[in-house]
Design a protein around this motif. Structure first.
Motif, PDB file in Angstrom:
ATOM      1  N   GLU A  14       0.822  -1.208   0.000  1.00 21.40           N
ATOM      2  CA  GLU A  14       0.000   0.000   0.000  1.00 21.40           C
ATOM      3  C   GLU A  14       0.856   1.259   0.000  1.00 21.40           C
ATOM      4  O   GLU A  14       0.559   2.226  -0.715  1.00 21.40           O
ATOM      5  N   ALA A  15       1.924   1.262   0.792  1.00 24.19           N
ATOM      6  CA  ALA A  15       2.793   2.436   0.858  1.00 24.19           C
ATOM      7  C   ALA A  15       3.621   2.596  -0.408  1.00 24.19           C
ATOM      8  O   ALA A  15       3.811   3.708  -0.916  1.00 24.19           O
ATOM      9  N   THR A  16       4.098   1.486  -0.956  1.00 21.64           N
ATOM     10  CA  THR A  16       4.991   1.537  -2.116  1.00 21.64           C
ATOM     11  C   THR A  16       4.258   1.899  -3.395  1.00 21.64           C
ATOM     12  O   THR A  16       4.794   2.610  -4.254  1.00 21.64           O
ATOM     13  N   PHE A  17       3.010   1.447  -3.529  1.00 20.93           N
ATOM     14  CA  PHE A  17       2.255   1.678  -4.767  1.00 20.93           C
ATOM     15  C   PHE A  17       1.228   2.796  -4.618  1.00 20.93           C
ATOM     16  O   PHE A  17       0.356   2.945  -5.472  1.00 20.93           O
ATOM     17  N   ASP A  18       1.361   3.596  -3.561  1.00 19.34           N
ATOM     18  CA  ASP A  18       0.461   4.731  -3.374  1.00 19.34           C
ATOM     19  C   ASP A  18       0.562   5.702  -4.545  1.00 19.34           C
ATOM     20  O   ASP A  18      -0.414   6.327  -4.941  1.00 19.34           O
ATOM     21  N   LYS A  19       1.771   5.836  -5.090  1.00 19.41           N
ATOM     22  CA  LYS A  19       1.983   6.629  -6.303  1.00 19.41           C
ATOM     23  C   LYS A  19       2.305   5.656  -7.417  1.00 19.41           C
ATOM     24  O   LYS A  19       3.296   4.933  -7.353  1.00 19.41           O
ATOM     25  N   PHE A  20       1.440   5.622  -8.432  1.00 21.99           N
ATOM     26  CA  PHE A  20       1.623   4.669  -9.514  1.00 21.99           C
ATOM     27  C   PHE A  20       1.533   5.392 -10.850  1.00 21.99           C
ATOM     28  O   PHE A  20       1.180   6.572 -10.908  1.00 21.99           O
ATOM     29  N   THR A  21       1.860   4.706 -11.908  1.00 21.19           N
ATOM     30  CA  THR A  21       1.931   5.310 -13.241  1.00 21.19           C
ATOM     31  C   THR A  21       0.998   4.581 -14.202  1.00 21.19           C
ATOM     32  O   THR A  21       0.551   3.455 -13.937  1.00 21.19           O
ATOM     33  N   ALA A  22       0.745   5.219 -15.338  1.00 21.91           N
ATOM     34  CA  ALA A  22      -0.080   4.593 -16.373  1.00 21.91           C
ATOM     35  C   ALA A  22       0.522   3.270 -16.865  1.00 21.91           C
ATOM     36  O   ALA A  22      -0.214   2.291 -17.045  1.00 21.91           O
ATOM     37  N   PRO A  23       1.861   3.182 -17.077  1.00 22.85           N
ATOM     38  CA  PRO A  23       2.410   1.884 -17.481  1.00 22.85           C
ATOM     39  C   PRO A  23       2.201   0.794 -16.432  1.00 22.85           C
ATOM     40  O   PRO A  23       1.982  -0.374 -16.797  1.00 22.85           O
ATOM     41  N   MET A  24       2.259   1.148 -15.147  1.00 24.71           N
ATOM     42  CA  MET A  24       1.977   0.151 -14.112  1.00 24.71           C
ATOM     43  C   MET A  24       0.547  -0.363 -14.235  1.00 24.71           C
ATOM     44  O   MET A  24       0.288  -1.570 -14.127  1.00 24.71           O
ATOM     45  N   THR A  25      -0.382   0.566 -14.458  1.00 21.46           N
ATOM     46  CA  THR A  25      -1.779   0.173 -14.633  1.00 21.46           C
ATOM     47  C   THR A  25      -1.935  -0.751 -15.834  1.00 21.46           C
ATOM     48  O   THR A  25      -2.674  -1.748 -15.787  1.00 21.46           O
TER      49      THR A  25
END
Length: 235
Positions: A212-223
Motif C-alpha cells: 500500500e505504501a509503495t504503490f500509493d503513487k503509480f503510473t499509467a504503465p503500471m496500470t
C-alpha cells in the motif's frame, strides 16, 4: 518464505543496470522507471525461461532436516543457512528451486539474499517461485517498479507451465491492483490465487502495508501491466 502469508478459515501456516531487460538468471538491482513508455512491455515480455520441475524436497531426507532446523533454530538462522548450503552441494538438489528459496530466507534484507535468488534463477528450471521472492525482496527495499516487474514475470512463468492457479505472486498482485484502483483485476487475481476457497492464502498485514505504501503513487504503465495480466487470465 514463512511469515509472508497467513491462512484463514481452515489450516495453519505450514513449513515449507536498469537499462537492458534482465533475463536468463540476472537479478535486476537498479530501480526501474515506471513512467518509462517501455516499462509495461518490459514487464510483460518473459525474460526467464521456465520448464516444469517434477522434483520436490519431500523425499524423507531434505525436508525432514529442514523442518528440524526450522523448529530448533529458526528459518533465518545460521544453522539453516549451513544446512541448505550443504543440501545444495548434493548433486540431487543443486538445481532445485525450493532450496534456494529456503536459503534466501536465511538472509533477509541483505545482498546475500539477492545473490542466492540470482544463483537460483541461473541454475533452476523452475523459476516462478524465485521470481516471486525477487519481487518481495524489491518491495522490501522500496523498489515498487522492480517488484511489479518480477511478480509479472513470476505469474507469466507459472501460467506457462500450468502452475498459474495458486501462484504466490498473485497474492501480491491482488493488493497492488486494489491500491491502484483496478478492482476488476484484483478480483481476477484473487480467483486465480484461490483466495475464495476454504483454505485462503492471503498477504500478511506487514506486506500488505508495504504494498500500500509503495504503490500509493503509480503510473499509467503500471496500470497497463496490471490490466494486461488480468486480461490474460480471463482470455
Amino acid at each position: 518464505m514463512f511469515g509472508r502469508f497467513r491462512r484463514r478459515r481452515a489450516g495453519t501456516p505450514q513449513s515449507a543496470d536498469g537499462s537492458a531487460a534482465a533475463g536468463h538468471g540476472t537479478l535486476r538491482r537498479i530501480e526501474l522507471n515506471p513512467a518509462d513508455p517501455e516499462y509495461a512491455a518490459l514487464c510483460l515480455t518473459p525474460a526467464f525461461p521456465e520448464e516444469p520441475e517434477p522434483r520436490t524436497i519431500e523425499d524423507g531426507y531434505a525436508l525432514n532436516r529442514i523442518v528440524e532446523i526450522a523448529g530448533t533454530s529458526g528459518t533465518e538462522s545460521p544453522a539453516m543457512a549451513r544446512l541448505v548450503e550443504e543440501l545444495l552441494a548434493d548433486p540431487r538438489y543443486v538445481d532445485l528451486d525450493v532450496l534456494y528459496a529456503w536459503l534466501a530466507g536465511a538472509y533477509p534484507g541483505t545482498d546475500r539474499e539477492l545473490e542466492v535468488i540470482e544463483d537460483g534463477l541461473r541454475r533452476c528450471s523452475r523459476k516462478h517461485s524465485l521470481l516471486d521472492l525477487a519481487g518481495a525482496a524489491m518491495l522490501e527495499r522500496g523498489h515498487g517498479a522492480d517488484a511489479l516487474y518480477y511478480w509479472s514475470q513470476s505469474v507469466m512463468n507459472a501460467e506457462s507451465v500450468g502452475e498459474g492457479p495458486g501462484a504466490s505472486a498473485y497474492d501480491y498482485l491482488v493488493v497492488v491492483a486494489e491500491v491502484i484502483g483496478q478492482h476488476t483485476a484484483a478480483r481476477a487475481f484473487r480467483a486465480r490465487a484461490d483466495q475464495d476457497g476454504p483454505l485462503q492464502t492471503v498477504l500478511d498485514d506487514v506486506h500488505t502495508m508495504l504494498v500500500e505504501a509503495t504503490f500509493d503513487k503509480f503510473t499509467a504503465p503500471m496500470t497497463t501491466v496490471v490490466q494486461t495480466l488480468a486480461d490474460q487470465i480471463r482470455a
